[in-house]
Design a protein around this motif. Structure first.
Motif, PDB file in Angstrom:
ATOM      1  N   TRP A  34      -1.189  -6.188  15.411  1.00 46.12           N
ATOM      2  CA  TRP A  34      -1.814  -5.670  14.206  1.00 46.12           C
ATOM      3  C   TRP A  34      -0.779  -5.455  13.110  1.00 46.12           C
ATOM      4  N   SER A  35      -1.243  -5.452  11.889  1.00 42.08           N
ATOM      5  CA  SER A  35      -0.342  -5.272  10.758  1.00 42.08           C
ATOM      6  C   SER A  35      -0.113  -3.792  10.490  1.00 42.08           C
ATOM      7  N   GLU A  36       0.952  -3.491   9.764  1.00 42.32           N
ATOM      8  CA  GLU A  36       1.259  -2.137   9.331  1.00 42.32           C
ATOM      9  C   GLU A  36       0.989  -2.023   7.838  1.00 42.32           C
ATOM     10  N   LEU A  37       0.727  -0.810   7.383  1.00 37.52           N
ATOM     11  CA  LEU A  37       0.573  -0.594   5.946  1.00 37.52           C
ATOM     12  C   LEU A  37       1.914  -0.691   5.224  1.00 37.52           C
ATOM     13  N   ALA A  38       2.984  -0.298   5.887  1.00 36.80           N
ATOM     14  CA  ALA A  38       4.315  -0.328   5.275  1.00 36.80           C
ATOM     15  C   ALA A  38       4.643  -1.741   4.800  1.00 36.80           C
ATOM     16  N   GLY A  39       5.101  -1.823   3.562  1.00 35.16           N
ATOM     17  CA  GLY A  39       5.477  -3.108   3.002  1.00 35.16           C
ATOM     18  C   GLY A  39       4.341  -3.876   2.360  1.00 35.16           C
ATOM     19  N   LYS A  40       3.112  -3.419   2.556  1.00 34.43           N
ATOM     20  CA  LYS A  40       1.962  -4.092   1.955  1.00 34.43           C
ATOM     21  C   LYS A  40       1.749  -3.578   0.525  1.00 34.43           C
ATOM     22  N   THR A  41       1.022  -4.357  -0.254  1.00 36.42           N
ATOM     23  CA  THR A  41       0.748  -4.008  -1.651  1.00 36.42           C
ATOM     24  C   THR A  41      -0.668  -3.464  -1.780  1.00 36.42           C
ATOM     25  N   LEU A  42      -0.758  -2.275  -2.323  1.00 36.49           N
ATOM     26  CA  LEU A  42      -2.056  -1.657  -2.610  1.00 36.49           C
ATOM     27  C   LEU A  42      -2.322  -1.750  -4.101  1.00 36.49           C
ATOM     28  N   GLY A  43      -3.407  -2.400  -4.464  1.00 35.63           N
ATOM     29  CA  GLY A  43      -3.855  -2.424  -5.845  1.00 35.63           C
ATOM     30  C   GLY A  43      -4.897  -1.343  -6.064  1.00 35.63           C
ATOM     31  N   ILE A  44      -4.769  -0.600  -7.152  1.00 32.77           N
ATOM     32  CA  ILE A  44      -5.711   0.468  -7.465  1.00 32.77           C
ATOM     33  C   ILE A  44      -6.356   0.164  -8.807  1.00 32.77           C
ATOM     34  N   LEU A  45      -7.674   0.041  -8.799  1.00 36.56           N
ATOM     35  CA  LEU A  45      -8.432  -0.164 -10.033  1.00 36.56           C
ATOM     36  C   LEU A  45      -8.986   1.188 -10.465  1.00 36.56           C
ATOM     37  N   GLY A  46      -8.378   1.765 -11.496  1.00 37.52           N
ATOM     38  CA  GLY A  46      -8.766   3.091 -11.953  1.00 37.52           C
ATOM     39  C   GLY A  46      -7.733   4.103 -11.517  1.00 37.52           C
ATOM     40  N   TYR A  47      -6.785   4.385 -12.413  1.00 35.09           N
ATOM     41  CA  TYR A  47      -5.646   5.227 -12.044  1.00 35.09           C
ATOM     42  C   TYR A  47      -5.804   6.617 -12.649  1.00 35.09           C
ATOM     43  N   GLY A  48      -6.957   7.237 -12.354  1.00 33.31           N
ATOM     44  CA  GLY A  48      -7.197   8.600 -12.784  1.00 33.31           C
ATOM     45  C   GLY A  48      -6.833   9.574 -11.683  1.00 33.31           C
ATOM     46  N   ARG A  49      -7.578  10.666 -11.587  1.00 28.90           N
ATOM     47  CA  ARG A  49      -7.265  11.688 -10.584  1.00 28.90           C
ATOM     48  C   ARG A  49      -7.278  11.112  -9.173  1.00 28.90           C
ATOM     49  N   ILE A  50      -8.349  10.369  -8.838  1.00 33.17           N
ATOM     50  CA  ILE A  50      -8.450   9.826  -7.481  1.00 33.17           C
ATOM     51  C   ILE A  50      -7.404   8.741  -7.271  1.00 33.17           C
ATOM     52  N   GLY A  51      -7.272   7.827  -8.217  1.00 32.73           N
ATOM     53  CA  GLY A  51      -6.311   6.748  -8.076  1.00 32.73           C
ATOM     54  C   GLY A  51      -4.893   7.260  -7.889  1.00 32.73           C
ATOM     55  N   GLN A  52      -4.537   8.301  -8.625  1.00 35.18           N
ATOM     56  CA  GLN A  52      -3.194   8.862  -8.486  1.00 35.18           C
ATOM     57  C   GLN A  52      -3.015   9.560  -7.143  1.00 35.18           C
TER      58      GLN A  52
END
Length: 333
Positions: free
Chosen positions: A142-160
């Motif tokens: 299985w893959s790890e989250l470390a090193g992966k790229t997370l894109g966030i659409l909407g960088y408000g309170r929740i996104g931050q």
């Protein structure tokens, strides 16, 4: 107007969510208060003397039935069911947050669950099947989250809040928001405006959608946008279902255009106790979809935070002061 002067303030709680928070709000009130509970329809006949309406919904019928209304208090952040044109000149509009931590934790948990196939492994082991090296059979890594790229659409309170936790998992975080020039507490290497949507989609291993539903964001992610994403990518939607085209998303998940999705927001919602499929497409048949019934923000911390804001705003209305989280001012009374 001094707090409590002129008799009790009248507060109506309309709808399922508002009724859930009503008891916590009342426990925080330090002034005489008459409370009315009901759904969005039955509350209409009881709004005549209402000062504050706590509701996720506000319609012209509600406005007509509540001539002395001074505040529409949304017990959540979303305003997509509020008819702002129906607000009278004396009626303010405010919303409530407090769900950024709970939803951010959901996003991280959903990514982990999908990355490590927790749901499938749990179901298999309950049947006595060991999908592990202990059986001597080849098992994929299985893959790890470390090193992966997370894109966030909407960088408000929740996104931050999502970004802060993803950075702790050693992920690269890239994001877009409407006003990219505002200060960024996390100093992301990539924070751009809506014009960078395609780039974020193409670079993301995981995509978290935390946008508000507006005319501009409705249908923002369609077949063309999904085709830009990596076939190995995972989409997590905790915003509104209508931001992502349902048919396009179903096809991408069924045909391998996406590796998986965690969906907490949907295209159909129940209107009663009868079983209600959450979409027009059979997402429940897809093994690569984690489905939850719009509960990402449903935590003790969220409820307490929102109850505190609503109670504070009721006190402010009684004192003739503007509410916190003001969206539409109204006239001071």
């Amino acid at each position: 107007m001094s707090e409590g002067a002129g008799g009790p303030i009248r507060v109506a709680f309309a709808g399922v969510f508002a009724r859930h928070v009503a008891g916590r709000v009342r426990a925080r009130l330090a002034l005489p208060c008459d409370v009315v509970l009901g759904d969005e329809h039955e509350i209409l006949s009881r709004l005549g003397e209402t000062d504050v309406l706590v509701s996720l919904v506000f319609t012209r019928e509600m406005a007509s039935a509540a001539p002395r209304l001074r505040l529409v208090q949304v017990p959540g952040a979303g305003l997509d069911r509020i008819d702002r044109g129906a607000l009278g000149p004396r009626t303010a509009l405010a919303n409530a947050y407090g769900h950024d931590v709970s939803i951010a934790e959901y996003v991280i948990g959903a990514m982990l669950a999908l990355a490590r196939s927790f749901c499938r492994l749990d179901a298999s082991l309950r049947r006595g099947r060991w999908e592990s090296v202990w059986t001597g059979s080849p098992v994929p890594l299985w893959s790890e989250l470390a090193g992966k790229t997370l894109g966030i659409l909407g960088y408000g309170r929740i996104g931050q809040a999502v970004a802060r936790r993803a950075l702790a998992f050693d992920m690269e975080v890239i994001a877009i928001r409407r006003h990219a020039d505002r200060p960024d507490p996390h100093a992301l290497a990539f924070l751009r405006g809506p014009d960078a949507l395609d780039l974020v989609l193409s670079r993301s291993d995981y995509l978290a959608i935390t946008l508000a539903l507006t005319p501009e964001t409705r249908g923002l992610i369609g077949a063309r946008q999904l085709a830009l994403m990596k076939p190995s990518a995972v989409l997590v939607n905790v915003a509104r279902g209508e931001i992502v085209d349902e048919d396009a998303l179903y096809r991408a998940l069924r045909e391998g255009g996406l590796a998986g999705a965690a969906l907490d927001v949907w295209y159909r919602y129940p209107s009663g106790a009868a079983p209600t499929p959450p979409g027009h497409r059979p997402f429940h048949e897809l093994p690569n979809v984690l489905m939850t019934p719009h509960v990402a923000g449903w935590t003790e911390g969220m409820m307490e935070s929102r109850a505190a804001v609503i109670a504070e705003n009721i006190h402010r209305v009684a004192r003739g002061e503007p509410p916190v989280n003001l969206v539409h001012p109204g006239a001071a009374a």
